[in-house]
Write a protein that holds these residues in place. Sequence first.
Motif, PDB file in Angstrom:
ATOM      1  N   LEU A  88       0.191   2.043 -12.473  1.00 51.34           N
ATOM      2  CA  LEU A  88       0.722   1.441 -11.091  1.00 51.34           C
ATOM      3  C   LEU A  88       1.328   2.537 -10.094  1.00 51.34           C
ATOM      4  O   LEU A  88       0.989   2.352  -9.104  1.00 51.34           O
ATOM      5  CB  LEU A  88       1.634   0.444 -11.377  1.00 51.34           C
ATOM      6  CG  LEU A  88       2.210  -0.421 -10.280  1.00 51.34           C
ATOM      7  CD1 LEU A  88       0.866  -1.368  -9.935  1.00 51.34           C
ATOM      8  CD2 LEU A  88       3.275  -1.446 -10.725  1.00 51.34           C
ATOM      9  N   TYR A  89       2.182   3.198 -10.861  1.00 50.81           N
ATOM     10  CA  TYR A  89       2.962   4.095 -10.038  1.00 50.81           C
ATOM     11  C   TYR A  89       1.773   5.227  -9.292  1.00 50.81           C
ATOM     12  O   TYR A  89       1.880   5.419  -8.239  1.00 50.81           O
ATOM     13  CB  TYR A  89       4.160   4.877 -10.842  1.00 50.81           C
ATOM     14  CG  TYR A  89       4.696   6.198  -9.928  1.00 50.81           C
ATOM     15  CD1 TYR A  89       5.455   5.699  -8.820  1.00 50.81           C
ATOM     16  CD2 TYR A  89       4.436   7.228 -10.354  1.00 50.81           C
ATOM     17  CE1 TYR A  89       6.099   6.895  -8.170  1.00 50.81           C
ATOM     18  CE2 TYR A  89       4.820   8.368  -9.593  1.00 50.81           C
ATOM     19  CZ  TYR A  89       5.647   8.055  -8.565  1.00 50.81           C
ATOM     20  OH  TYR A  89       6.378   9.164  -7.747  1.00 50.81           O
ATOM     21  N   SER A  91      -1.360   5.019  -8.937  1.00 48.10           N
ATOM     22  CA  SER A  91      -2.299   4.256  -7.957  1.00 48.10           C
ATOM     23  C   SER A  91      -1.589   4.275  -6.709  1.00 48.10           C
ATOM     24  O   SER A  91      -2.106   4.347  -5.420  1.00 48.10           O
ATOM     25  CB  SER A  91      -2.507   2.951  -8.648  1.00 48.10           C
ATOM     26  OG  SER A  91      -3.316   3.094  -9.649  1.00 48.10           O
ATOM     27  N   SER A  92      -0.274   3.835  -6.569  1.00 47.53           N
ATOM     28  CA  SER A  92       0.373   3.709  -5.300  1.00 47.53           C
ATOM     29  C   SER A  92       0.720   5.067  -4.800  1.00 47.53           C
ATOM     30  O   SER A  92       0.395   5.234  -3.511  1.00 47.53           O
ATOM     31  CB  SER A  92       1.825   3.019  -5.477  1.00 47.53           C
ATOM     32  OG  SER A  92       2.639   3.624  -6.206  1.00 47.53           O
ATOM     33  N   TYR A 115      -8.013   3.041  -4.696  1.00 42.65           N
ATOM     34  CA  TYR A 115      -6.882   3.059  -5.722  1.00 42.65           C
ATOM     35  C   TYR A 115      -5.933   1.831  -5.425  1.00 42.65           C
ATOM     36  O   TYR A 115      -5.315   1.537  -5.953  1.00 42.65           O
ATOM     37  CB  TYR A 115      -6.076   4.266  -5.032  1.00 42.65           C
ATOM     38  CG  TYR A 115      -6.255   5.681  -5.420  1.00 42.65           C
ATOM     39  CD1 TYR A 115      -6.294   5.858  -6.668  1.00 42.65           C
ATOM     40  CD2 TYR A 115      -7.064   6.470  -4.686  1.00 42.65           C
ATOM     41  CE1 TYR A 115      -6.767   7.077  -7.517  1.00 42.65           C
ATOM     42  CE2 TYR A 115      -7.533   7.648  -4.950  1.00 42.65           C
ATOM     43  CZ  TYR A 115      -7.442   7.875  -6.479  1.00 42.65           C
ATOM     44  OH  TYR A 115      -7.849   9.185  -6.922  1.00 42.65           O
ATOM     45  N   ILE A 116      -6.020   0.885  -4.472  1.00 48.41           N
ATOM     46  CA  ILE A 116      -5.558  -0.286  -4.355  1.00 48.41           C
ATOM     47  C   ILE A 116      -6.169  -1.396  -5.367  1.00 48.41           C
ATOM     48  O   ILE A 116      -5.607  -2.037  -5.997  1.00 48.41           O
ATOM     49  CB  ILE A 116      -5.922  -0.887  -2.797  1.00 48.41           C
ATOM     50  CG1 ILE A 116      -5.067  -0.233  -1.673  1.00 48.41           C
ATOM     51  CG2 ILE A 116      -5.478  -2.432  -2.838  1.00 48.41           C
ATOM     52  CD1 ILE A 116      -3.419  -0.131  -1.957  1.00 48.41           C
ATOM     53  N   SER A 118      -7.094  -0.277  -8.593  1.00 49.68           N
ATOM     54  CA  SER A 118      -6.377   0.111  -9.625  1.00 49.68           C
ATOM     55  C   SER A 118      -4.698  -0.288  -9.495  1.00 49.68           C
ATOM     56  O   SER A 118      -4.404  -0.727 -10.507  1.00 49.68           O
ATOM     57  CB  SER A 118      -6.269   1.700  -9.976  1.00 49.68           C
ATOM     58  OG  SER A 118      -5.792   2.246  -8.965  1.00 49.68           O
ATOM     59  N   PHE A 119      -4.248  -0.365  -8.369  1.00 48.90           N
ATOM     60  CA  PHE A 119      -2.973  -0.798  -7.974  1.00 48.90           C
ATOM     61  C   PHE A 119      -2.785  -2.317  -8.504  1.00 48.90           C
ATOM     62  O   PHE A 119      -1.772  -2.898  -9.414  1.00 48.90           O
ATOM     63  CB  PHE A 119      -2.352  -0.379  -6.865  1.00 48.90           C
ATOM     64  CG  PHE A 119      -1.061  -0.833  -6.654  1.00 48.90           C
ATOM     65  CD1 PHE A 119      -0.106  -0.302  -6.901  1.00 48.90           C
ATOM     66  CD2 PHE A 119      -0.684  -2.173  -5.873  1.00 48.90           C
ATOM     67  CE1 PHE A 119       1.331  -0.618  -6.565  1.00 48.90           C
ATOM     68  CE2 PHE A 119       0.349  -2.684  -5.576  1.00 48.90           C
ATOM     69  CZ  PHE A 119       1.660  -1.791  -6.063  1.00 48.90           C
ATOM     70  N   SER A 122      -3.591  -3.097 -12.156  1.00 56.29           N
ATOM     71  CA  SER A 122      -2.392  -2.810 -13.014  1.00 56.29           C
ATOM     72  C   SER A 122      -1.450  -3.665 -12.770  1.00 56.29           C
ATOM     73  O   SER A 122      -0.679  -4.256 -13.650  1.00 56.29           O
ATOM     74  CB  SER A 122      -1.914  -1.439 -12.731  1.00 56.29           C
ATOM     75  OG  SER A 122      -2.893  -0.404 -12.830  1.00 56.29           O
TER      76      SER A 122
END
Length: 156
Positions: A88-89, A91-92, A115-116, A118-119, A122
């Motif tokens: 999560l981190y 990805s952000s 990447y959003i 995967s964010f 997650s």
Amino acid sequence: MALAFMVMLFLVVAQVLIRYVLPFSVPWTEEAARYTLMFITFLGATVALRKGDHICVSTFLERMSPRAQRVFYTAFVPVMLAFLSIVLYGSSVMARQMWRSPVGSIGWLRMGHLYIISFVGSLLMIVALFLWSREVLHSAQELPRCADGGGEQWNS
């Protein structure tokens, strides 16, 4: 998920047909199919985690007592939470850094958008993990077994 899979299937079939039937190819179909698969993977992992249908190797679990199994599952939750928090981190961070970077042949799509996926995936898995742990670990019911087709009894 079924709709996303159908979109991916259409993109792949269209790519093959166009490449072999017509004298040109459409380069964005391969990339779009790949990114659709990414979306399906994260969404499917969330659903599998929520239902308790992830792949399970039960060799050691079946040899443990019910109490040891509960301890194992209880230890599993923070490890999974740590992993998902790192994803999560990461990805952000990557979404912010790559927000304006173009993606190959799809002009309007940016790497930050990918990447959003995967964010959000997650984040959804963290929510599913909390729901799963609340239902399974804090109940008096027997823990799920791998051989019974997953955690169907844990659906709500």
